[in-house]
Design a protein around this motif. Structure first.
Motif, PDB file in Angstrom:
ATOM      1  N   CYS A   1      -7.877  41.428  43.572  1.00 50.83           N
ATOM      2  CA  CYS A   1      -8.212  41.430  45.006  1.00 50.83           C
ATOM      3  C   CYS A   1      -9.695  41.744  45.199  1.00 50.83           C
ATOM      4  O   CYS A   1     -10.257  42.604  44.517  1.00 50.83           O
ATOM      5  CB  CYS A   1      -7.349  42.445  45.735  1.00 50.83           C
TER       6      CYS A   1
ATOM      7  N   ASN B   1     -11.157  43.265  47.533  1.00 51.84           N
ATOM      8  CA  ASN B   1     -11.426  44.604  48.053  1.00 51.84           C
ATOM      9  C   ASN B   1     -11.625  45.555  46.863  1.00 51.84           C
ATOM     10  O   ASN B   1     -10.703  45.752  46.071  1.00 51.84           O
ATOM     11  CB  ASN B   1     -10.237  45.047  48.927  1.00 51.84           C
TER      12      ASN B   1
ATOM     13  N   CYS C   1      -9.024  48.097  46.128  1.00 53.09           N
ATOM     14  CA  CYS C   1      -7.661  47.623  45.875  1.00 53.09           C
ATOM     15  C   CYS C   1      -7.554  47.223  44.404  1.00 53.09           C
ATOM     16  O   CYS C   1      -8.488  46.667  43.840  1.00 53.09           O
ATOM     17  CB  CYS C   1      -7.367  46.426  46.775  1.00 53.09           C
TER      18      CYS C   1
ATOM     19  N   CYS D   1      -5.258  40.214  47.983  1.00 51.76           N
ATOM     20  CA  CYS D   1      -3.851  40.426  47.646  1.00 51.76           C
ATOM     21  C   CYS D   1      -3.018  39.894  48.801  1.00 51.76           C
ATOM     22  O   CYS D   1      -2.080  39.139  48.612  1.00 51.76           O
ATOM     23  CB  CYS D   1      -3.576  41.896  47.371  1.00 51.76           C
TER      24      CYS D   1
ATOM     25  N   CYS E   1      -5.711  43.488  52.920  1.00 48.46           N
ATOM     26  CA  CYS E   1      -7.130  43.606  52.575  1.00 48.46           C
ATOM     27  C   CYS E   1      -8.017  42.570  53.259  1.00 48.46           C
ATOM     28  O   CYS E   1      -9.167  42.854  53.571  1.00 48.46           O
ATOM     29  CB  CYS E   1      -7.307  43.491  51.066  1.00 48.46           C
TER      30      CYS E   1
END
Ligand SMILES: [Zn+2]
Length: 206
Positions: free
Chosen positions: A161, A163, A166, A182, A187
């Motif tokens: 992901c 982010n 994350c 994700c 996110c």
């Protein structure tokens, strides 16, 4: 720090072995492990469609609370760590670590079973019926999924992901191969909101 919460599993990776990696996640800044005990592992396998409820009940009755259950959980977590290592490296364009292949093979070794013809709605199918004498057998479908990814999958589509905070991984099966998050709700939107706020701040000179 990691803590255990009641099973809240995510199935968004498009690949069972990556969904297995995602049993570890970050929730509100905390790293959370949803596989706290043998029962969690059985629940995940059932929800992932890798074990029937009946088989899970049998396994629970036979091994829960015993040393075998501890051993299989330990092996599950070791397999998961190895698969995470693989997914994160692949996401960075690096090769599969040999230790991951070893960890997969270590589990595949426990795959004993026999083929069986079973009736289906449209005719018959050939299935491998496991001989559940060894609880390590429970992890074989996860290792099989990893083997399928390695042998038949496009490894360049394994992603983490976007982010930074994350840790979820997935196989990008979008046609354009442009999946970044994700999930949009977890996110994707948050990142859009943050970018929007940054732009607003910049505009107001702050
Ligand atoms: Zn994410």
């Amino acid at each position: 720090m990691s803590e255990t919460v009641p099973s809240r599993f995510l199935f968004l990776a498009n690949q069972p072995c990556l969904d297995f990696v995602n049993t570890e996640m970050v929730v509100q800044g905390w790293r959370v492990d949803t596989l706290g005990d043998f029962g969690d592992l059985l629940s995940w396998l059932v929800q992932a469609g890798l074990l029937s409820s009946d088989e899970a009940e049998t396994a629970r009755g036979r091994w829960a609370g015993r040393r075998e259950a501890q051993k299989v959980l330990k092996q599950a977590l070791a397999l998961r760590a190895a698969l995470r290592e693989m997914a994160e490296r692949l996401a960075m364009g690096k090769p599969v670590p040999p230790a991951t292949v070893e960890a997969i093979n270590e589990v595949l070794r426990h795959g004993v079973g026999f083929p069986e013809v079973v009736p289906t709605r449209r005719g018959f199918a050939r299935e491998v019926r496991p001989e559940s004498v060894n609880p390590m057998q429970l992890l074989v479908p996860v290792a099989e999924a990893a083997a399928t990814l390695l042998c038949e999958g496009d490894l360049s589509l394994v992603r983490r992901c976007d982010n930074d905070r994350c840790i979820l991984v997935f196989l990008d099966t979008t046609k354009s191969h442009t999946r970044r998050w994700c999930s949009m709700s977890a996110c994707g939107n948050r990142s859009k909101v943050a970018a929007h706020q940054r732009r607003q701040r910049d505009r107001s000179g702050g």
